[in-house]
Structure formats: structure tokens, C-alpha cells
Design an enzyme around this catalytic site. Structure first.
Site, PDB file in Angstrom:
ATOM      1  N   SER A 146      -1.113  -3.580 -14.300  1.00 42.53           N
ATOM      2  CA  SER A 146       0.309  -3.377 -14.650  1.00 42.53           C
ATOM      3  C   SER A 146       0.475  -3.719 -16.124  1.00 42.53           C
ATOM      4  CB  SER A 146       1.165  -4.335 -13.810  1.00 42.53           C
ATOM      5  OG  SER A 146       2.492  -4.398 -14.300  1.00 42.53           O
ATOM      6  N   TYR A 159       2.994 -12.756 -10.423  1.00 41.68           N
ATOM      7  CA  TYR A 159       2.627 -11.354 -10.660  1.00 41.68           C
ATOM      8  C   TYR A 159       1.918 -11.217 -12.013  1.00 41.68           C
ATOM      9  CZ  TYR A 159       3.214  -6.230 -10.527  1.00 41.68           C
ATOM     10  OH  TYR A 159       2.997  -4.866 -10.497  1.00 41.68           O
TER      11      TYR A 159
HETATM   12  P1  NAD Z   1       4.380  -0.040  -2.839  1.00 43.12           P
HETATM   13  O1  NAD Z   1       5.203  -1.150  -2.299  1.00 43.12           O
HETATM   14  O2  NAD Z   1       4.717   1.360  -2.479  1.00 43.12           O
HETATM   15  O3  NAD Z   1       2.839  -0.266  -2.499  1.00 43.12           O
HETATM   16  C1  NAD Z   1       2.269  -1.527  -2.369  1.00 43.12           C
HETATM   17  C2  NAD Z   1       1.217  -1.430  -1.296  1.00 43.12           C
HETATM   18  O4  NAD Z   1       0.559  -2.687  -1.183  1.00 43.12           O
HETATM   19  C3  NAD Z   1       1.837  -1.099   0.066  1.00 43.12           C
HETATM   20  O5  NAD Z   1       1.076  -0.096   0.690  1.00 43.12           O
HETATM   21  C4  NAD Z   1       1.706  -2.412   0.812  1.00 43.12           C
HETATM   22  O6  NAD Z   1       1.527  -2.224   2.210  1.00 43.12           O
HETATM   23  C5  NAD Z   1       0.463  -3.006   0.172  1.00 43.12           C
HETATM   24  N1  NAD Z   1       0.419  -4.435   0.391  1.00 43.12           N
HETATM   25  C6  NAD Z   1       1.295  -5.373  -0.024  1.00 43.12           C
HETATM   26  N2  NAD Z   1       0.953  -6.575   0.470  1.00 43.12           N
HETATM   27  C7  NAD Z   1      -0.155  -6.380   1.238  1.00 43.12           C
HETATM   28  C8  NAD Z   1      -0.963  -7.226   2.032  1.00 43.12           C
HETATM   29  N3  NAD Z   1      -0.688  -8.528   2.193  1.00 43.12           N
HETATM   30  N4  NAD Z   1      -2.018  -6.681   2.680  1.00 43.12           N
HETATM   31  C9  NAD Z   1      -2.293  -5.368   2.566  1.00 43.12           C
HETATM   32  N5  NAD Z   1      -1.560  -4.517   1.828  1.00 43.12           N
HETATM   33  C10 NAD Z   1      -0.499  -5.031   1.177  1.00 43.12           C
HETATM   34  O7  NAD Z   1       4.425  -0.251  -4.413  1.00 43.12           O
HETATM   35  P2  NAD Z   1       3.676   0.469  -5.631  1.00 43.12           P
HETATM   36  O8  NAD Z   1       4.627   0.376  -6.752  1.00 43.12           O
HETATM   37  O9  NAD Z   1       3.113   1.774  -5.242  1.00 43.12           O
HETATM   38  O10 NAD Z   1       2.491  -0.574  -5.949  1.00 43.12           O
HETATM   39  C11 NAD Z   1       1.128  -0.219  -5.983  1.00 43.12           C
HETATM   40  C12 NAD Z   1       0.434  -1.020  -7.063  1.00 43.12           C
HETATM   41  O11 NAD Z   1       0.933  -0.621  -8.337  1.00 43.12           O
HETATM   42  C13 NAD Z   1       0.666  -2.525  -6.954  1.00 43.12           C
HETATM   43  O12 NAD Z   1      -0.539  -3.209  -7.236  1.00 43.12           O
HETATM   44  C14 NAD Z   1       1.666  -2.796  -8.058  1.00 43.12           C
HETATM   45  O13 NAD Z   1       1.577  -4.106  -8.548  1.00 43.12           O
HETATM   46  C15 NAD Z   1       1.233  -1.761  -9.087  1.00 43.12           C
HETATM   47  N6  NAD Z   1       2.237  -1.445 -10.087  1.00 43.12           N
HETATM   48  C16 NAD Z   1       3.424  -0.873  -9.720  1.00 43.12           C
HETATM   49  C17 NAD Z   1       4.353  -0.587 -10.717  1.00 43.12           C
HETATM   50  C18 NAD Z   1       5.673   0.033 -10.396  1.00 43.12           C
HETATM   51  O14 NAD Z   1       6.530   0.112 -11.296  1.00 43.12           O
HETATM   52  N7  NAD Z   1       5.900   0.512  -9.196  1.00 43.12           N
HETATM   53  C19 NAD Z   1       4.082  -0.879 -12.046  1.00 43.12           C
HETATM   54  C20 NAD Z   1       2.865  -1.465 -12.361  1.00 43.12           C
HETATM   55  C21 NAD Z   1       1.942  -1.743 -11.377  1.00 43.12           C
END
Ligand code: NAD
Length: 264
Positions: A146, A159
Site C-alpha cells: 500500500s 496497518y
Molecule cells: P477487500 O476487503 O475487498 O479484500 C480484503 C480481503 O482480505 C478479503 O477477501 C478478506 O476476506 C481478506 N481477509 C481479511 N482478513 C482475513 C483473514 N483474517 N483471513 C483471511 N482473509 C482475510 O479489500 P481490498 O481493498 O481489495 O484489499 C486487498 C488488499 O489491498 C489488502 O491487502 C489491502 O491492504 C490492499 N490495499 C487496498 C487499498 C484500497 O484502497 N482498497 C489500497 C492499498 C492497499
């Protein structure tokens, strides 16, 4: 359609929604067999999702569940995926959690959970998957970090710490495997509109007593100079490139896709 990953197996953690799901679809479209993975119980919805991706792209897709806070269960899951789909060649450590709170009120349990899912789980998954990659002479490890792995953000201590740690892990693994055909890189998205970010928009709207549109604009306005969300498909396209043979010499990178977030 080009199928550069035909015959390869990709495990994308946390891939039943958001960025992970988009990466799963992208790699499936390129011919990879897909291990979808989610935290909750298997349901008609997750089985239907696996069947839909398999049908759309003509590749094997199976859905697995595991709470990644249970680090000891990660290697057995990797073994099960390999037994059922084939040796894992592409590992995308995507699953992630967020918790926003002032440091002094930050629950210790949340700190432990975030570090377990965002940082320790990728370590365990890499340790479980790398031997087969090295033995078979090809592998791609892609860690979804991120912008919070590059800069500090108030009220997100766990985070930010976990994502900085994930970038460090990425570099260390990349260096250790530098003379092998196994690469390890990180992607650093800015704001992407997914369930994880929608929860932050909802919390902001409730806190400031404003509407959802205004909260969305406030979130972007504060940090993302483009004033536009990154899309999940754009992140998936970058993951696809990092998984490609053309990216063989991209090693230990932390590649931002953030609308200018970290240029400021
Ligand atoms: P999302 O909530 O759609 O996906 C997160 C996923 O992680 C889900 O499938 C959830 O089931 C899984 N997860 C969470 N806790 C878990 C656990 N204890 N065991 C197993 N699985 C678990 O959100 P997203 O935005 O698609 O996030 C995906 C990745 O991208 C994450 O690592 C997040 O930090 C990163 N990210 C997201 C953004 C954003 O703006 N959305 C920005 C930077 C980084």
C-alpha cells in the site's frame, strides 16, 4: 486471447472480493488455474463465484477458506492447493485488514490481528510456496502492500507498520532469490474503491455527519492528487505484468499506483 499462464497455478489470498478478485479474474483470463481464497465459510455464493470464473475463462478454479491469523494452518493449505490444482507458481499475498483508531485507543488485539494477516501470513505463504517454485525453476511472488507501506498515516499504526514490514519482506525475499527464476515484488496502491475502503468512507460519513459522495471526495481530496480512485482492474493489470516473463528482472520493487499520492 493470449494465455501466457496456461498450466500455471495461482493462489491469490483474500480473493473473493476487491483487488484479489480482480487479480484472480485477470490471471484466469491468462490461462492460470486459480485458488480463490476467503476468510469465511464456503457458501453457495463462493462456490458460484468459482464456477463462474471457471466457466468464463475455461480454467480450473477452486475456492478455499482459511482465517490467515492462524499462521500454522497456512502451509497445510498451500499443500492442499498444490495437491488439488498443481504446484503453485504464482502467489499473490493480497488479503489485508484495516483498523483506524488513535494510537492511545488502539486495541492490542487488533494490532496482533493486523500484523498476523498483513505481514506474518505472507511470510508463512512464501515459506510454504517458494520451495516448489525454486525446484520447478519459475515463480512469481506478488505482495499487495500500500502507499501506507511508503508513508506514515495517522490513526493507522498497525496497518502502516504491517505494510512497511511487507515491503521489507519483499526486498529481503527478492534479494535471497535474486539469482533464481523466482521474483518477489510489491504493489502499493493508493485509494481503490473496494469494501475495505468503503468501510472507511462510511465511518467518515458517520463521524462528520456528511453524505457518502462528500465523504468519498474528502477521502480522495486529502491524499490522492488525481482526485480519482485507482480501479481494481488497473491493479490487476500491474499484477499481471509482474507475473509475466517480461518482468523477470523486476525484483524487490515496491511499485506505486496511487494517483500521485506519494509524489507529493
Ligand atoms: P477487500 O476487503 O475487498 O479484500 C480484503 C480481503 O482480505 C478479503 O477477501 C478478506 O476476506 C481478506 N481477509 C481479511 N482478513 C482475513 C483473514 N483474517 N483471513 C483471511 N482473509 C482475510 O479489500 P481490498 O481493498 O481489495 O484489499 C486487498 C488488499 O489491498 C489488502 O491487502 C489491502 O491492504 C490492499 N490495499 C487496498 C487499498 C484500497 O484502497 N482498497 C489500497 C492499498 C492497499
Amino acid at each position: 486471447m493470449s494465455r501466457p499462464h496456461a498450466g500455471r497455478v495461482a493462489w491469490i489470498t483474500g480473493s473473493t472480493s476487491g483487488i484479489g478478485l480482480a487479480i484472480a479474474r485477470q490471471l484466469a483470463s491468462e490461462g492460470a488455474s486459480i485458488a480463490l481464497h476467503g476468510q469465511g465459510q464456503a457458501s453457495a455464493g463462493t462456490e458460484a463465484l468459482a464456477a463462474e470464473i471457471a466457466g468464463t475463462y475455461g480454467v480450473p478454479v477452486r475456492h478455499y477458506t482459511l482465517d490467515l491469523r492462524d499462521g500454522h494452518a497456512i502451509a497445510p493449505l498451500a499443500q492442499r492447493i498444490a495437491a488439488e490444482l498443481g504446484a503453485i507458481g504464482i502467489l499473490v499475498n493480497n488479503a489485508g485488514m484495516q483498523h483506524v483508531s488513535p494510537l492511545l485507543e488502539f486495541p492490542a488485539g487488533k494490532w496482533d490481528d493486523l500484523l498476523a494477516v498483513n505481514l506474518s501470513a505472507p511470510f508463512h505463504a512464501i515459506q510454504a510456496c517458494a520451495p516448489a517454485m525454486l525446484e520447478r525453476g519459475w515463480g512469481r511472488i506478488i505482495n499487495i502492500a500500500s502507499v501506507s507501506g511508503l508513508v506514515g498515516v495517522a490513526r493507522k499504526p498497525a496497518y502502516v507498520a504491517s505494510k512497511h514490514g511487507l515491503i521489507g519482506l519483499t526486498k529481503s525475499v527478492a534479494l535471497e532469490f535474486a539469482t533464481t527464476p523466482v521474483t518477489c515484488n510489491a504493489i502499493c496502491p493508493g485509494w481503490v474503491l473496494t469494501p475495505l475502503v468503503q468501510a472507511q468512507i462510511d465511518a467518515l460519513a458517520a463521524r462528520e455527519q456528511i453524505g457518502g459522495d462528500e465523504a468519498r471526495q474528502q477521502l480522495l481530496g486529502a491524499k490522492q492528487p488525481s482526485q480519482a480512485f485507482v480501479t481494481v482492474e488497473q491493479v490487476a493489470a500491474l499484477a499481471s505484468f509482474l507475473a509475466s516473463d517480461q518482468a523477470a528482472q523486476v525484483r524487490g520493487a515496491h511499485w506505486n499506483m496511487d494517483g500521485g499520492f506519494t509524489a507529493a
